[in-house]
Design a protein around this motif. Structure first.
Motif, PDB file in Angstrom:
ATOM      1  N   PRO A   1     -16.972   2.056   3.380  1.00 20.32           N
ATOM      2  CA  PRO A   1     -17.320   1.135   4.468  1.00 20.32           C
ATOM      3  C   PRO A   1     -17.579   1.887   5.766  1.00 20.32           C
ATOM      4  O   PRO A   1     -17.225   3.064   5.894  1.00 20.32           O
ATOM      5  N   ILE A   2     -18.187   1.212   6.712  1.00 20.20           N
ATOM      6  CA  ILE A   2     -18.239   1.769   8.054  1.00 20.20           C
ATOM      7  C   ILE A   2     -16.829   1.739   8.622  1.00 20.20           C
ATOM      8  O   ILE A   2     -16.010   0.894   8.253  1.00 20.20           O
ATOM      9  N   GLN A   3     -16.532   2.662   9.501  1.00 15.09           N
ATOM     10  CA  GLN A   3     -15.202   2.705  10.098  1.00 15.09           C
ATOM     11  C   GLN A   3     -15.099   1.664  11.201  1.00 15.09           C
ATOM     12  O   GLN A   3     -15.983   1.571  12.059  1.00 15.09           O
ATOM     13  N   LYS A   4     -14.038   0.887  11.144  1.00 10.96           N
ATOM     14  CA  LYS A   4     -13.854  -0.206  12.083  1.00 10.96           C
ATOM     15  C   LYS A   4     -12.570  -0.018  12.888  1.00 10.96           C
ATOM     16  O   LYS A   4     -11.604   0.604  12.424  1.00 10.96           O
ATOM     17  N   VAL A   5     -12.574  -0.576  14.075  1.00 18.43           N
ATOM     18  CA  VAL A   5     -11.379  -0.633  14.909  1.00 18.43           C
ATOM     19  C   VAL A   5     -11.027  -2.102  15.062  1.00 18.43           C
ATOM     20  O   VAL A   5     -11.533  -2.811  15.935  1.00 18.43           O
ATOM     21  N   ALA A   6     -10.202  -2.584  14.153  1.00 16.21           N
ATOM     22  CA  ALA A   6      -9.795  -3.989  14.136  1.00 16.21           C
ATOM     23  C   ALA A   6      -8.527  -4.104  13.302  1.00 16.21           C
ATOM     24  O   ALA A   6      -8.391  -3.435  12.276  1.00 16.21           O
ATOM     25  N   ILE A   7      -7.605  -4.924  13.750  1.00 15.69           N
ATOM     26  CA  ILE A   7      -6.365  -5.155  13.014  1.00 15.69           C
ATOM     27  C   ILE A   7      -6.609  -6.200  11.938  1.00 15.69           C
ATOM     28  O   ILE A   7      -7.201  -7.247  12.199  1.00 15.69           O
ATOM     29  N   LEU A   8      -6.166  -5.924  10.721  1.00 10.41           N
ATOM     30  CA  LEU A   8      -6.305  -6.876   9.615  1.00 10.41           C
ATOM     31  C   LEU A   8      -5.067  -7.754   9.571  1.00 10.41           C
ATOM     32  O   LEU A   8      -4.050  -7.410   8.951  1.00 10.41           O
ATOM     33  N   HIS A   9      -5.146  -8.885  10.230  1.00  8.19           N
ATOM     34  CA  HIS A   9      -3.997  -9.778  10.339  1.00  8.19           C
ATOM     35  C   HIS A   9      -3.743 -10.502   9.010  1.00  8.19           C
ATOM     36  O   HIS A   9      -4.651 -10.711   8.208  1.00  8.19           O
ATOM     37  N   GLY A  10      -2.483 -10.868   8.804  1.00  7.93           N
ATOM     38  CA  GLY A  10      -2.109 -11.609   7.602  1.00  7.93           C
ATOM     39  C   GLY A  10      -1.583 -10.738   6.483  1.00  7.93           C
ATOM     40  O   GLY A  10      -1.241 -11.244   5.405  1.00  7.93           O
ATOM     41  N   PHE A  11      -1.515  -9.414   6.734  1.00  2.16           N
ATOM     42  CA  PHE A  11      -0.969  -8.485   5.747  1.00  2.16           C
ATOM     43  C   PHE A  11       0.297  -7.849   6.320  1.00  2.16           C
ATOM     44  O   PHE A  11       0.361  -7.542   7.506  1.00  2.16           O
ATOM     45  N   ASP A  12       1.284  -7.655   5.470  1.00  4.17           N
ATOM     46  CA  ASP A  12       2.535  -7.037   5.877  1.00  4.17           C
ATOM     47  C   ASP A  12       2.328  -5.530   5.941  1.00  4.17           C
ATOM     48  O   ASP A  12       2.047  -4.894   4.927  1.00  4.17           O
ATOM     49  N   PHE A  13       2.471  -4.954   7.132  1.00  6.85           N
ATOM     50  CA  PHE A  13       2.215  -3.523   7.303  1.00  6.85           C
ATOM     51  C   PHE A  13       3.379  -2.658   6.824  1.00  6.85           C
ATOM     52  O   PHE A  13       3.260  -1.430   6.809  1.00  6.85           O
ATOM     53  N   VAL A  14       4.480  -3.274   6.448  1.00 10.81           N
ATOM     54  CA  VAL A  14       5.632  -2.533   5.929  1.00 10.81           C
ATOM     55  C   VAL A  14       5.738  -2.683   4.423  1.00 10.81           C
ATOM     56  O   VAL A  14       5.932  -1.701   3.694  1.00 10.81           O
ATOM     57  N   ASN A  15       5.608  -3.897   3.937  1.00 13.46           N
ATOM     58  CA  ASN A  15       5.727  -4.175   2.508  1.00 13.46           C
ATOM     59  C   ASN A  15       4.336  -4.409   1.921  1.00 13.46           C
ATOM     60  O   ASN A  15       3.839  -5.539   1.908  1.00 13.46           O
ATOM     61  N   VAL A  16       3.715  -3.343   1.469  1.00 12.51           N
ATOM     62  CA  VAL A  16       2.357  -3.438   0.932  1.00 12.51           C
ATOM     63  C   VAL A  16       2.362  -4.308  -0.317  1.00 12.51           C
ATOM     64  O   VAL A  16       3.196  -4.144  -1.205  1.00 12.51           O
ATOM     65  N   GLY A  17       1.426  -5.233  -0.359  1.00 15.24           N
ATOM     66  CA  GLY A  17       1.356  -6.200  -1.460  1.00 15.24           C
ATOM     67  C   GLY A  17       1.713  -7.601  -1.022  1.00 15.24           C
ATOM     68  O   GLY A  17       1.385  -8.563  -1.714  1.00 15.24           O
ATOM     69  N   ASN A  18       2.352  -7.714   0.139  1.00 14.77           N
ATOM     70  CA  ASN A  18       2.685  -9.026   0.687  1.00 14.77           C
ATOM     71  C   ASN A  18       1.530  -9.534   1.543  1.00 14.77           C
ATOM     72  O   ASN A  18       1.049  -8.828   2.434  1.00 14.77           O
ATOM     73  N   VAL A  19       1.115 -10.759   1.263  1.00 12.53           N
ATOM     74  CA  VAL A  19      -0.044 -11.352   1.927  1.00 12.53           C
ATOM     75  C   VAL A  19       0.324 -12.751   2.397  1.00 12.53           C
ATOM     76  O   VAL A  19       1.017 -13.491   1.692  1.00 12.53           O
ATOM     77  N   SER A  20      -0.139 -13.136   3.570  1.00 11.90           N
ATOM     78  CA  SER A  20       0.162 -14.466   4.091  1.00 11.90           C
ATOM     79  C   SER A  20      -0.621 -15.525   3.310  1.00 11.90           C
ATOM     80  O   SER A  20      -1.721 -15.262   2.808  1.00 11.90           O
ATOM     81  N   PRO A  21      -0.074 -16.739   3.199  1.00 12.91           N
ATOM     82  CA  PRO A  21      -0.809 -17.825   2.531  1.00 12.91           C
ATOM     83  C   PRO A  21      -2.156 -18.100   3.192  1.00 12.91           C
ATOM     84  O   PRO A  21      -3.106 -18.514   2.525  1.00 12.91           O
ATOM     85  N   GLU A  22      -2.240 -17.861   4.496  1.00  9.75           N
ATOM     86  CA  GLU A  22      -3.501 -18.108   5.210  1.00  9.75           C
ATOM     87  C   GLU A  22      -4.617 -17.196   4.703  1.00  9.75           C
ATOM     88  O   GLU A  22      -5.773 -17.617   4.568  1.00  9.75           O
ATOM     89  N   VAL A  23      -4.268 -15.930   4.400  1.00 13.94           N
ATOM     90  CA  VAL A  23      -5.268 -15.005   3.867  1.00 13.94           C
ATOM     91  C   VAL A  23      -5.716 -15.459   2.497  1.00 13.94           C
ATOM     92  O   VAL A  23      -6.918 -15.467   2.171  1.00 13.94           O
ATOM     93  N   ILE A  24      -4.772 -15.855   1.650  1.00  9.73           N
ATOM     94  CA  ILE A  24      -5.106 -16.299   0.305  1.00  9.73           C
ATOM     95  C   ILE A  24      -5.959 -17.559   0.351  1.00  9.73           C
ATOM     96  O   ILE A  24      -6.937 -17.716  -0.398  1.00  9.73           O
ATOM     97  N   GLN A  25      -5.617 -18.464   1.239  1.00  9.01           N
ATOM     98  CA  GLN A  25      -6.403 -19.690   1.380  1.00  9.01           C
ATOM     99  C   GLN A  25      -7.830 -19.382   1.852  1.00  9.01           C
ATOM    100  O   GLN A  25      -8.800 -19.976   1.362  1.00  9.01           O
ATOM    101  N   LYS A  26      -7.964 -18.445   2.743  1.00 10.89           N
ATOM    102  CA  LYS A  26      -9.281 -18.113   3.294  1.00 10.89           C
ATOM    103  C   LYS A  26     -10.175 -17.447   2.266  1.00 10.89           C
ATOM    104  O   LYS A  26     -11.383 -17.735   2.181  1.00 10.89           O
ATOM    105  N   TYR A  27      -9.610 -16.530   1.468  1.00 12.64           N
ATOM    106  CA  TYR A  27     -10.420 -15.726   0.561  1.00 12.64           C
ATOM    107  C   TYR A  27     -10.255 -16.116  -0.915  1.00 12.64           C
ATOM    108  O   TYR A  27     -10.837 -15.476  -1.793  1.00 12.64           O
ATOM    109  N   GLY A  28      -9.448 -17.140  -1.173  1.00 12.41           N
ATOM    110  CA  GLY A  28      -9.255 -17.579  -2.544  1.00 12.41           C
ATOM    111  C   GLY A  28      -8.206 -16.743  -3.239  1.00 12.41           C
ATOM    112  O   GLY A  28      -7.767 -15.701  -2.763  1.00 12.41           O
TER     113      GLY A  28
END
Length: 205
Positions: free
Chosen positions: A176-203
């Motif tokens: 990908p192109i390199q981006k400067v943006a925070i990916l909200h809805g993901f746990d930055f400590v416990n990788v694999g944990n995702v917010s319900p909002e992310v799952i709802q948005k992307y299926g």
């Protein structure tokens, strides 16, 4: 926040989708990259003083060296120097040398030097000291290790740089192109944990 635990494959798909949707440059995210850059430079001084660093390029370089933090380093025409993590680790063990490709180092916030420093620090910390493999699963493990060594304020940046980019590559088989943006809805400590909002948005589930 409430989170869902998903498989590595599904996690990569969700992160890749979020990376795709993220703006190329969010001014509010810049402080996280600045914190990461300060950490990278400190780790370079601490960890890379006893190993030879050689930079490589796919294109014939116009000079035989690069200056990084005021010191001269050899620059050679060698392309991507390693086919796998084992080759990189063997080079360090046998020759006290790590080779880092400098191509594609343009970045919205980092200078070319900053980006090369980050690439070198990351490879040395996680693929040499941490013995983590290349590829999606190895880079997710690598993120867990490297994220523990940076300030909390830098975790959003390193998540985008490592997890965001490797997830995108895993899903699309392209960089990908390199981006400067925070990916909200993901746990930055416990990788694999995702917010319900992310799952709802992307299926997904």
């Amino acid at each position: 926040m409430t989170v869902n635990r998903v498989s590595s494959k599904e996690y990569a798909r969700l992160v890749a989708a979020a990376y795709t949707d993220a703006p190329e440059y969010d001014p509010e995210a810049v402080p996280s990259w600045q914190a990461l850059n300060q950490s990278n430079r400190k780790l370079w001084k601490r960890l890379l003083s006893k190993v030879d660093v050689v930079f490589t390029s796919e294109n014939p370089p116009t000079k035989d060296h690069m200056m990084i933090m005021g010191k001269k380093y050899q620059l050679i025409h060698n392309g991507d120097p390693y086919a796998n993590q084992g080759e990189m680790k063997a080079d360090v063990q046998d020759n006290n040398r790590i080779m880092i490709m400098i191509d594609h180092s343009e970045h919205p916030v980092f200078s070319v030097e900053d980006n090369i420093i980050f690439r070198t620090v990351h490879d040395y910390i996680v693929h040499i000291l941490g013995n983590k493999q290349f590829g999606l699963f190895g880079e997710l493990q690598a993120y867990n290790l490297h994220a523990k060594m940076v300030p909390v304020s830098a975790r959003g940046a390193i998540f985008t740089e490592v997890v965001g980019q490797v997830s995108y590559h895993s899903v699309h088989n392209d960089f990908p192109i390199q981006k400067v943006a925070i990916l909200h809805g993901f746990d930055f400590v416990n990788v694999g944990n995702v917010s319900p909002e992310v799952i709802q948005k992307y299926g997904g589930s």
